[in-house]
Design an enzyme around this catalytic site. Structure first.
Site, PDB file in Angstrom:
ATOM      1  CB  THR A 129      -0.903   0.041   1.250  1.00  0.00           C
ATOM      2  OG1 THR A 129      -1.425   1.359   1.420  1.00  0.00           O
ATOM      3  CG2 THR A 129      -0.149  -0.318   2.510  1.00  0.00           C
ATOM      4  CD  GLU A 131      -1.643   5.419   5.041  1.00  0.00           C
ATOM      5  OE1 GLU A 131      -1.091   5.502   6.144  1.00  0.00           O
ATOM      6  OE2 GLU A 131      -2.140   6.399   4.463  1.00  0.00           O
ATOM      7  CE1 TYR A 157      -3.668  -1.376   6.235  1.00  0.00           C
ATOM      8  CE2 TYR A 157      -2.670   0.664   5.455  1.00  0.00           C
ATOM      9  CZ  TYR A 157      -3.322  -0.535   5.192  1.00  0.00           C
ATOM     10  OH  TYR A 157      -3.608  -0.871   3.899  1.00  0.00           O
ATOM     11  CE  LYS A 161      -2.122  -3.966   3.936  1.00  0.00           C
ATOM     12  NZ  LYS A 161      -2.495  -5.107   3.076  1.00  0.00           N
TER      13      LYS A 161
HETATM   14  O1  G4F Z   1     -10.353   7.214   3.835  1.00  0.00           O
HETATM   15  P1  G4F Z   1      -9.241   7.065   4.795  1.00  0.00           P
HETATM   16  O2  G4F Z   1      -9.543   6.359   6.071  1.00  0.00           O
HETATM   17  O3  G4F Z   1      -8.066   6.364   3.987  1.00  0.00           O
HETATM   18  P2  G4F Z   1      -6.492   6.238   4.265  1.00  0.00           P
HETATM   19  O4  G4F Z   1      -6.135   6.512   5.662  1.00  0.00           O
HETATM   20  O5  G4F Z   1      -5.801   7.057   3.222  1.00  0.00           O
HETATM   21  O6  G4F Z   1      -6.231   4.699   3.985  1.00  0.00           O
HETATM   22  C1  G4F Z   1      -6.811   4.024   2.868  1.00  0.00           C
HETATM   23  O7  G4F Z   1      -5.936   4.079   1.761  1.00  0.00           O
HETATM   24  C2  G4F Z   1      -4.682   3.392   1.954  1.00  0.00           C
HETATM   25  C3  G4F Z   1      -3.881   3.546   0.667  1.00  0.00           C
HETATM   26  O8  G4F Z   1      -3.024   4.647   0.778  1.00  0.00           O
HETATM   27  C4  G4F Z   1      -4.935   1.937   2.295  1.00  0.00           C
HETATM   28  F1  G4F Z   1      -3.751   1.303   2.476  1.00  0.00           F
HETATM   29  C5  G4F Z   1      -5.791   1.842   3.543  1.00  0.00           C
HETATM   30  O9  G4F Z   1      -6.096   0.479   3.811  1.00  0.00           O
HETATM   31  C6  G4F Z   1      -7.095   2.590   3.292  1.00  0.00           C
HETATM   32  O10 G4F Z   1      -7.800   1.928   2.267  1.00  0.00           O
HETATM   33  O11 G4F Z   1      -8.638   8.483   5.195  1.00  0.00           O
HETATM   34  C7  G4F Z   1      -8.180   9.390   4.203  1.00  0.00           C
HETATM   35  C8  G4F Z   1      -7.897  10.742   4.854  1.00  0.00           C
HETATM   36  C9  G4F Z   1      -6.996  10.665   6.101  1.00  0.00           C
HETATM   37  O12 G4F Z   1      -6.091  11.751   6.035  1.00  0.00           O
HETATM   38  C10 G4F Z   1      -7.945  10.883   7.267  1.00  0.00           C
HETATM   39  O13 G4F Z   1      -7.348  11.487   8.411  1.00  0.00           O
HETATM   40  O14 G4F Z   1      -9.135  11.274   5.321  1.00  0.00           O
HETATM   41  C11 G4F Z   1      -8.952  11.811   6.632  1.00  0.00           C
HETATM   42  N1  G4F Z   1     -10.255  11.857   7.292  1.00  0.00           N
HETATM   43  C12 G4F Z   1     -10.884  13.024   7.678  1.00  0.00           C
HETATM   44  N2  G4F Z   1     -12.047  12.722   8.248  1.00  0.00           N
HETATM   45  C13 G4F Z   1     -11.056  10.828   7.590  1.00  0.00           C
HETATM   46  C14 G4F Z   1     -12.190  11.367   8.200  1.00  0.00           C
HETATM   47  N3  G4F Z   1     -10.890   9.499   7.400  1.00  0.00           N
HETATM   48  C15 G4F Z   1     -11.896   8.679   7.808  1.00  0.00           C
HETATM   49  N4  G4F Z   1     -11.761   7.361   7.601  1.00  0.00           N
HETATM   50  N5  G4F Z   1     -13.024   9.175   8.429  1.00  0.00           N
HETATM   51  C16 G4F Z   1     -13.214  10.513   8.655  1.00  0.00           C
HETATM   52  O15 G4F Z   1     -14.230  10.923   9.216  1.00  0.00           O
END
Ligand code: G4F
Length: 350
Positions: A129, A131, A157, A161
């Site tokens: 990933t 990440e 995570y 990974k």
């Molecule tokens: O949608 P996210 O949780 O994805 P994140 O952390 O980028 O991880 C995903 O992509 C990775 C590939 O780079 C995968 F490896 C991993 O398994 C997963 O699929 O968060 C994206 C961004 C972050 O910066 C987080 O802090 O959105 C920000 N965020 C802001 N508010 C939020 C929220 N994330 C989530 N999940 N929920 C919120 O309410």
């Protein structure tokens, strides 16, 4: 296909990528097995309904004996390891479990192939990933991270990974196993879990538009991600596994957008220009360490595999919002005024 029906085993069959890949492989004529966890897994019924052609085997990547059994029973030509604790925020709360599943689970899968005597038959895909690249500013290349970029994971995570990535490469080098690592940047779509930010937003936008919800609570909005469409990426994964050499490949769009950009695009689909009145801040959604800016350079996959993405950012947002409007109308017994062209075609493109 060459006339012989190929067999695949997918771990993480209940997740977004497992679901897309199962559909793609079924369309290509594969016999598809899926590893499913637990005695009373509530998501088993979803898989049985949505992917009725998948033959389910019970097992867990933290249980080596169950993996050996699953590999021996399915005798896969291709094994796709998607099983993971994949939510970055969750991994900060459960770091030990994350290492067991997302890190050590990879070792258990590799060993199951080896101990079953299938090292020369079974090709394995490891879901590495973006990440793993993490967040050090000096390491962000201007054209995006490549297969050669240094790693600096910023979450339990990402660290787990990275262990999975290196142990997969180690088995490739030590035992000559056909192990492919896909370094995938964020990939989203209609099958994305609502715990991830894009689907959380599109679902909320749909519900706000239908009068079912007033606001959505999010964490920080400035981080940037490289968002592509999961159907395109899963097609890329399959292409990696058909290549004549096991290798590492980045899949990405090459463009980083902030969560604010995603909000602007999603709310625009329901005619809302200023989304700020609808969004509140939830500190519980912030992380102990954040990844500021992730975008990748997929030149190698394009040149070596001929991979191309078909859905761009606007297309991704349009199909996610259209899907969630449809789904929320159905779930809440509301009539559908959408014209037929607003309904995207089947999400998996082969
Ligand atoms: O949608 P996210 O949780 O994805 P994140 O952390 O980028 O991880 C995903 O992509 C990775 C590939 O780079 C995968 F490896 C991993 O398994 C997963 O699929 O968060 C994206 C961004 C972050 O910066 C987080 O802090 O959105 C920000 N965020 C802001 N508010 C939020 C929220 N994330 C989530 N999940 N929920 C919120 O309410």
């Amino acid at each position: 296909m060459d006339g012989v029906r190929r067999t695949a085993l997918i771990t993480g069959i209940t997740g977004q990528d497992g679901s897309h890949l199962a559909s793609l492989l079924h369309d290509k004529g594969y016999r598809v097995f899926g590893l499913i966890r637990g005695q009373h897994n509530p998501r088993r019924a979803d898989v049985e309904r949505d992917l009725p052609f998948v033959e389910l085997l019970e097992g867990d990547v933290t249980d080596p004996a169950s993996l050996v059994r699953a590999v021996e029973d399915s005798q896969p030509d291709e094994l796709y390891n998607f099983a993971a604790i994949s939510h970055v925020g969750y991994s900060f709360k459960h770091p030990t479990l994350t290492m067991e599943v997302t890190g050590k689970g990879v070792l258990n899968v590799l060993e199951a192939i080896r101990l079953s005597g299938l090292s020369t038959k079974t090709r394995m895909y490891q879901a590495s990933t973006s990440e793993m690249f993490g967040g050090v500013d000096y390491a962000v290349p201007t054209t995006g991270y490549t297969e050669e970029s240094p790693f600096h994971p910023r979450s339990p995570y990402g660290v787990a990974k990275l262990y999975g990535h290196w142990i997969a490469k180690n088995y490739r080098e030590s035992y000559g196993m056909f192990v492919v690592c896909g370094l995938l940047f964020n990939h989203e779509g209609e099958r994305r879990g609502t715990e991830f930010v894009t689907r959380k937003i599109t679902r909320a936008v749909a519900r706000i538009s239908l009068g079912l919800q007033d606001t959505v609570s999010l964490g920080v909005l400035w981080p940037k991600r490289d968002w592509g469409y999961a159907g395109d990426y899963v097609r890329g994964i399959w292409m990696m596994m058909q290549h004549d050499q096991p290798d590492d490949f980045v899949l990405a769009t090459g463009t980083a957008r902030s969560i604010e950009d995603f909000l602007t695009a999603a709310f625009a689909r329901i005619g809302v220009e200023d989304w700020r009145p609808y969004v509140s801040f939830d500190p519980a959604q912030t992380r102990a360490a954040e990844v500021d800016n992730l975008f990748g350079d997929s030149s190698k996959a394009q040149e070596v595999l001929g991979w191309r993405r078909e859905v761009d950012f606007d297309g991704l947002v349009t199909r996610m919002v259209a899907h969630d409007l449809d789904q929320q109308r159905t779930l809440n017994g509301l009539a559908s005024p959408l014209p037929p062209e607003a309904h995207p075609p089947h999400p998996v493109q082969t």
